[in-house]
Write a protein that holds these residues in place. Structure first.
Motif, PDB file in Angstrom:
ATOM      1  N   VAL A 105      30.069  23.409 -37.155  1.00  0.00           N
ATOM      2  CA  VAL A 105      31.155  22.757 -37.886  1.00  0.00           C
ATOM      3  C   VAL A 105      31.480  21.405 -37.263  1.00  0.00           C
TER       4      VAL A 105
ATOM      5  N   GLU B 200      30.288  30.315 -45.182  1.00  0.00           N
ATOM      6  CA  GLU B 200      31.587  29.641 -45.156  1.00  0.00           C
ATOM      7  C   GLU B 200      32.628  30.448 -44.394  1.00  0.00           C
TER       8      GLU B 200
ATOM      9  N   ALA C  88      32.021  29.849 -40.727  1.00  0.00           N
ATOM     10  CA  ALA C  88      32.503  28.526 -40.308  1.00  0.00           C
ATOM     11  C   ALA C  88      34.030  28.514 -40.218  1.00  0.00           C
TER      12      ALA C  88
ATOM     13  N   LEU D  20      36.830  22.450 -46.261  1.00  0.00           N
ATOM     14  CA  LEU D  20      35.572  22.798 -45.619  1.00  0.00           C
ATOM     15  C   LEU D  20      34.456  22.614 -46.644  1.00  0.00           C
ATOM     16  N   GLU D  21      33.432  21.869 -46.284  1.00  0.00           N
ATOM     17  CA  GLU D  21      32.342  21.578 -47.217  1.00  0.00           C
ATOM     18  C   GLU D  21      30.998  21.690 -46.502  1.00  0.00           C
ATOM     19  N   GLN D  22      30.051  22.349 -47.166  1.00  0.00           N
ATOM     20  CA  GLN D  22      28.721  22.463 -46.578  1.00  0.00           C
ATOM     21  C   GLN D  22      28.043  21.102 -46.561  1.00  0.00           C
TER      22      GLN D  22
ATOM     23  N   TYR E 274      28.609  22.419 -41.591  1.00  0.00           N
ATOM     24  CA  TYR E 274      29.757  22.160 -42.465  1.00  0.00           C
ATOM     25  C   TYR E 274      30.568  21.026 -41.857  1.00  0.00           C
TER      26      TYR E 274
END
Length: 217
Positions: free
Chosen positions: A15, A51, A54, A69-71, A90
Motif C-alpha cells: 500500500v 482490497e 490492503a 483505496l484504489e488498486q 494499492y
C-alpha cells in the motif's frame, strides 16, 4: 491448519498511503532490515480479498479503517529482488485529522521528496502512485480525500499545490474550482489572523468526474 497453510504462496499486497503533513505530501513506509525501508504490506489470506487485505493492514498502521483505496498495479517481473513474489499495489489517501497520533513500529512517515533508501522496486511503486495521483487530480476531485470535511479555499489550493509540486495562481484556481460546482460554502468561518475565512465542503452529489474534468493546469 496453520496460518502458513492459509496464505496464498508468493502473493502479497503493498500500500502506498499518502497524507499531507507539515505542509508536505508524505508516504507511509516501514523499516525492513539493513536493506532499508519498504512499503506496508501483508500476505493475502485465502478468506480475504486483495482490497480487504490492503485495508486491514492500513488500519493496523494508521487507525483508519475506511478511506480512499484504489488498486494501482501488479508487480511480478522476473527482475524483482524476489522474482517469485507477486505484489498487488494499492494507493490510499488519508486525511491527517483522522490519523492515529503516532503509527506503531515499524511504520513512519516520510515526505515524498525526501524518501529513505527503499527495498527492491518500492521506490518505483511510489513514483508510479504519485504520477497516478497527479493525473487523477487533473480530471477528478480525488484531492478532497486528503482534506477534512470542511476547509478553506486557501487550504484546498495548498492541497493541490503540495500534490502537484508547483504553485498555482490564486485567482485562476478559485475561479476554476468554483465554476466546476464541486464544492459549496457552509455557514461557518475559520477565524485567526486577518479576516475570517469561509469554510467550504465537497458536494457529494457533484458529478466530479465530469464537472472537474481538466480543471488543471
Amino acid at each position: 491448519m496453520s496460518l502458513m497453510d492459509e496464505v496464498l504462496p508468493h502473493v502479497d499486497v503493498r500500500v502506498v498511503a499518502f497524507c499531507l503533513l507539515k505542509e508536505r505530501l508524505h508516504v507511509l513506509v516501514c523499516s525492513a532490515s539493513a536493506n532499508g525501508y519498504e512499503l506496508p504490506g501483508a500476505p493475502v489470506l485465502l478468506n480475504c480479498s486483495l482490497e480487504e487485505t490492503a485495508a486491514r493492514r492500513l488500519g493496523e498502521l494508521t487507525g483508519i479503517r475506511e478511506t480512499y483505496l484504489e488498486q494501482l498495479y501488479t508487480y511480478g517481473e522476473p527482475q524483482r529482488a524476489n522474482p517469485r513474489l507477486i505484489s498487488v499495489a494499492y494507493f490510499a489517501l488519508l486525511p491527517a485529522n483522522r490519523l492515529s497520533k503516532t503509527p506503531p513500529h515499524p511504520a513512519c512517515w516520510f515526505a515524498v521528496d525526501a524518501l529513505p533508501a527503499l527495498t527492491g522496486d518500492h521506490a518505483e511503486i511510489i513514483a508510479y502512485a504519485l504520477r497516478r495521483l497527479r493525473y487523477k487530480l487533473e480530471y477528478s476531485a480525488v484531492g478532497f480525500q486528503l482534506l477534512p470535511e470542511r476547509f478553506t479555499l486557501s487550504e484546498l489550493q495548498r492541497t493541490y499545490e503540495m500534490i502537484l509540486g508547483e504553485k498555482l495562481d490564486k485567482r485562476n484556481f478559485r475561479r476554476r474550482i468554483l465554476r466546476a460546482g464541486i464544492i459549496e460554502p457552509t455557514t461557518e468561518c475559520r477565524t485567526g489572523e486577518g479576516r475570517p475565512a469561509r469554510l467550504y465542503r465537497y458536494r457529494p452529489d457533484a458529478v466530479a468526474e465530469v464537472k472537474a474534468r481538466r480543471l488543471f493546469p
